[in-house]
Motif scaffolding. Structure first.
Motif, PDB file in Angstrom:
ATOM      1  N   PRO A  38       0.804  -1.239   0.000  1.00 25.28           N
ATOM      2  CA  PRO A  38       0.000   0.000   0.000  1.00 25.28           C
ATOM      3  C   PRO A  38       0.830   1.278   0.000  1.00 25.28           C
ATOM      4  N   GLN A  39       2.093   1.194   0.437  1.00 24.60           N
ATOM      5  CA  GLN A  39       2.934   2.377   0.511  1.00 24.60           C
ATOM      6  C   GLN A  39       3.695   2.659  -0.785  1.00 24.60           C
ATOM      7  N   VAL A  40       3.590   1.765  -1.779  1.00 21.40           N
ATOM      8  CA  VAL A  40       4.295   1.971  -3.042  1.00 21.40           C
ATOM      9  C   VAL A  40       3.691   3.156  -3.786  1.00 21.40           C
ATOM     10  N   THR A  41       4.551   4.026  -4.316  1.00 26.59           N
ATOM     11  CA  THR A  41       4.118   5.194  -5.072  1.00 26.59           C
ATOM     12  C   THR A  41       4.512   5.040  -6.543  1.00 26.59           C
ATOM     13  N   ALA A  43       6.496   6.988  -8.065  1.00 29.36           N
ATOM     14  CA  ALA A  43       7.945   7.232  -8.111  1.00 29.36           C
ATOM     15  C   ALA A  43       8.718   5.940  -7.841  1.00 29.36           C
ATOM     16  N   ASP A  44       8.210   5.123  -6.920  1.00 33.42           N
ATOM     17  CA  ASP A  44       8.860   3.839  -6.629  1.00 33.42           C
ATOM     18  C   ASP A  44       8.814   2.925  -7.859  1.00 33.42           C
ATOM     19  N   LEU A  45       7.694   2.925  -8.547  1.00 35.31           N
ATOM     20  CA  LEU A  45       7.563   2.090  -9.739  1.00 35.31           C
ATOM     21  C   LEU A  45       8.492   2.561 -10.852  1.00 35.31           C
ATOM     22  N   ILE A  46       8.611   3.862 -11.006  1.00 35.95           N
ATOM     23  CA  ILE A  46       9.514   4.398 -12.028  1.00 35.95           C
ATOM     24  C   ILE A  46      10.952   3.996 -11.727  1.00 35.95           C
ATOM     25  N   ASP A  47      11.353   4.115 -10.455  1.00 36.23           N
ATOM     26  CA  ASP A  47      12.720   3.732 -10.079  1.00 36.23           C
ATOM     27  C   ASP A  47      12.979   2.255 -10.330  1.00 36.23           C
ATOM     28  N   LYS A  48      11.947   1.426 -10.159  1.00 33.98           N
ATOM     29  CA  LYS A  48      12.101  -0.021 -10.331  1.00 33.98           C
ATOM     30  C   LYS A  48      12.184  -0.400 -11.802  1.00 33.98           C
ATOM     31  N   PHE A  49      11.345   0.202 -12.631  1.00 28.49           N
ATOM     32  CA  PHE A  49      11.210  -0.245 -14.024  1.00 28.49           C
ATOM     33  C   PHE A  49      12.100   0.511 -15.009  1.00 28.49           C
ATOM     34  N   ARG A  50      12.601   1.680 -14.655  1.00 26.68           N
ATOM     35  CA  ARG A  50      13.404   2.429 -15.625  1.00 26.68           C
ATOM     36  C   ARG A  50      14.772   1.799 -15.865  1.00 26.68           C
ATOM     37  N   ASP A  68      -6.671   6.255  -1.461  1.00 27.09           N
ATOM     38  CA  ASP A  68      -5.742   5.186  -1.064  1.00 27.09           C
ATOM     39  C   ASP A  68      -5.392   4.311  -2.266  1.00 27.09           C
ATOM     40  N   SER A  69      -4.200   3.739  -2.224  1.00 28.18           N
ATOM     41  CA  SER A  69      -3.748   2.862  -3.301  1.00 28.18           C
ATOM     42  C   SER A  69      -4.598   1.596  -3.358  1.00 28.18           C
ATOM     43  N   LEU A  70      -4.941   1.181  -4.573  1.00 27.74           N
ATOM     44  CA  LEU A  70      -5.655  -0.082  -4.781  1.00 27.74           C
ATOM     45  C   LEU A  70      -4.684  -1.242  -4.966  1.00 27.74           C
ATOM     46  N   CYS A  71      -3.405  -0.958  -4.795  1.00 27.43           N
ATOM     47  CA  CYS A  71      -2.334  -1.969  -4.802  1.00 27.43           C
ATOM     48  C   CYS A  71      -2.108  -2.605  -6.172  1.00 27.43           C
ATOM     49  N   TYR A  72      -2.435  -1.889  -7.231  1.00 25.42           N
ATOM     50  CA  TYR A  72      -2.041  -2.326  -8.564  1.00 25.42           C
ATOM     51  C   TYR A  72      -1.818  -1.097  -9.437  1.00 25.42           C
ATOM     52  N   ALA A  73      -1.032  -1.304 -10.516  1.00 27.55           N
ATOM     53  CA  ALA A  73      -0.663  -0.185 -11.387  1.00 27.55           C
ATOM     54  C   ALA A  73      -0.437  -0.687 -12.800  1.00 27.55           C
ATOM     55  N   TYR A  74      -0.246   0.256 -13.723  1.00 29.54           N
ATOM     56  CA  TYR A  74       0.077  -0.055 -15.116  1.00 29.54           C
ATOM     57  C   TYR A  74       1.360   0.677 -15.487  1.00 29.54           C
ATOM     58  N   VAL A  75       2.309  -0.090 -16.009  1.00 32.37           N
ATOM     59  CA  VAL A  75       3.587   0.470 -16.452  1.00 32.37           C
ATOM     60  C   VAL A  75       3.683   0.268 -17.952  1.00 32.37           C
ATOM     61  N   ASN A  76       3.912   1.353 -18.691  1.00 36.42           N
ATOM     62  CA  ASN A  76       3.905   1.312 -20.149  1.00 36.42           C
ATOM     63  C   ASN A  76       5.296   1.610 -20.715  1.00 36.42           C
ATOM     64  N   PHE A  77       5.739   0.740 -21.614  1.00 30.53           N
ATOM     65  CA  PHE A  77       7.024   0.908 -22.298  1.00 30.53           C
ATOM     66  C   PHE A  77       6.787   1.273 -23.761  1.00 30.53           C
ATOM     67  N   PHE A  78       7.835   1.802 -24.392  1.00 28.93           N
ATOM     68  CA  PHE A  78       7.751   2.178 -25.802  1.00 28.93           C
ATOM     69  C   PHE A  78       7.942   0.990 -26.737  1.00 28.93           C
TER      70      PHE A  78
END
Length: 285
Positions: A38-41, A43-50, A68-78
């Protein structure tokens, strides 16, 4: 293009193409990232995936009212290469101390919602992680999603594996059901939604109750007929005794009733005891 000689003739050799990820949406390749702390932001995802490659965008899904975070996200690459690499190397890796789950974002999630090619795996050893479960099942086909259920950091002993085809899921089920993993025999079956399991359980309960009621009705009918038969015999005996000059002794009737009760005692049916006691009471009156 490679060529080879076959029967003295040059023929082209075609190499099989690897399975491509889902079609890109607006020129980007999207990954679903779930089971987030729940504490993941973002910015944390960007640091992990970049570290994999240039990121087109990141969207952390949050509650529209509370935020509040729903504990899921979408990360998009080129590119599909970067997104495939991220899926391969970051799936089940920890972020803020919790393993994340990555899968291709499905624009038309019919397969996921209907449970097609989805397996339920239970009786897992507590040491089995989502990554180990995926490694175990990956040899039978392409896995869309794999997860070991956990709560407060402890596994619940069951998980889910979803393939891209029903054939792969059935092959995995037939091969792994009943096998020993870390000393425990695992159970693998087709996944069924909770609503379907509830309906099936309810139907089974109704059938069971109907069977019990039918058996109870038959048992009570039989015992009533038996009781009436013995009562008629006792009445006939009592009339014969009344017509004689000898005194009537009801102790013989009492012992007969007790014997009959003992014969039925192993079934422990209160209704039977009542029938016999009431019939004896009628005779003694």
């Amino acid at each position: 293009m490679a060529v080879q000689f076959m029967y003295g003739v040059l023929v082209p050799v075609t190499t099989p193409k690897p399975k491509l990820p889902p079609e890109a949406d607006n020129g980007v390749w999207s990954l679903y990232v779930g089971d987030l702390d729940p504490q993941v932001t973002e910015a944390d995802l960007i640091d992990k995936f970049r570290l994999i490659g240039p990121i087109a965008s990141v969207r952390l899904c949050c509650d529209s009212f509370a935020g509040d975070s729903l504990c899921y996200a979408y990360v998009n690459f080129f590119t599909s290469l970067d997104s495939s690499t991220a899926l391969c190397f970051l799936n089940h890796k920890e972020l803020k101390g919790k393993p994340i789950r990555i899968m291709w974002s499905q624009r038309y999630p019919l397969t996921r919602k209907t449970g097609i090619a989805n397996l339920f795996v239970k009786n897992l050893h507590p040491s089995i992680t989502s990554a180990q479960l995926q490694s175990m099942f990956s040899k039978f086909g392409k896995i869309l999603s794999c997860k070991v259920a956990a709560e407060n950091g402890k596994t619940k002993g069951f998980g889910f594996v979803q393939y891209d085809s029903e054939q792969s899921s059935m092959t995995a089920r037939n091969a792994l059901h009943g096998t020993l993993v870390e000393g425990k025999k695992i159970y693998v079956s087709k996944f069924a939604k909770k609503s379907a399991r509830t309906v099936a359980h309810g139907d089974a309960m109704m059938a069971s109750l109907e069977g019990q009621n039918k058996n109870l009705f038959i048992a009570r009918t039989q015992q009533k007929e038996i009781a009436n038969c013995h009562i008629e015999k006792l009445k006939a005996s009592s009339l014969a005794i009344k017509n004689s000059t000898h005194p009537v002794h009801y102790s013989s009737f009492q012992s007969l009733g007790e014997d009959l009760i003992k014969q039925k005692q192993h079934r422990n049916t209160g209704n039977r005891s009542f029938v016999w006691n009431s019939s004896l009471h009628m005779l003694e009156r």
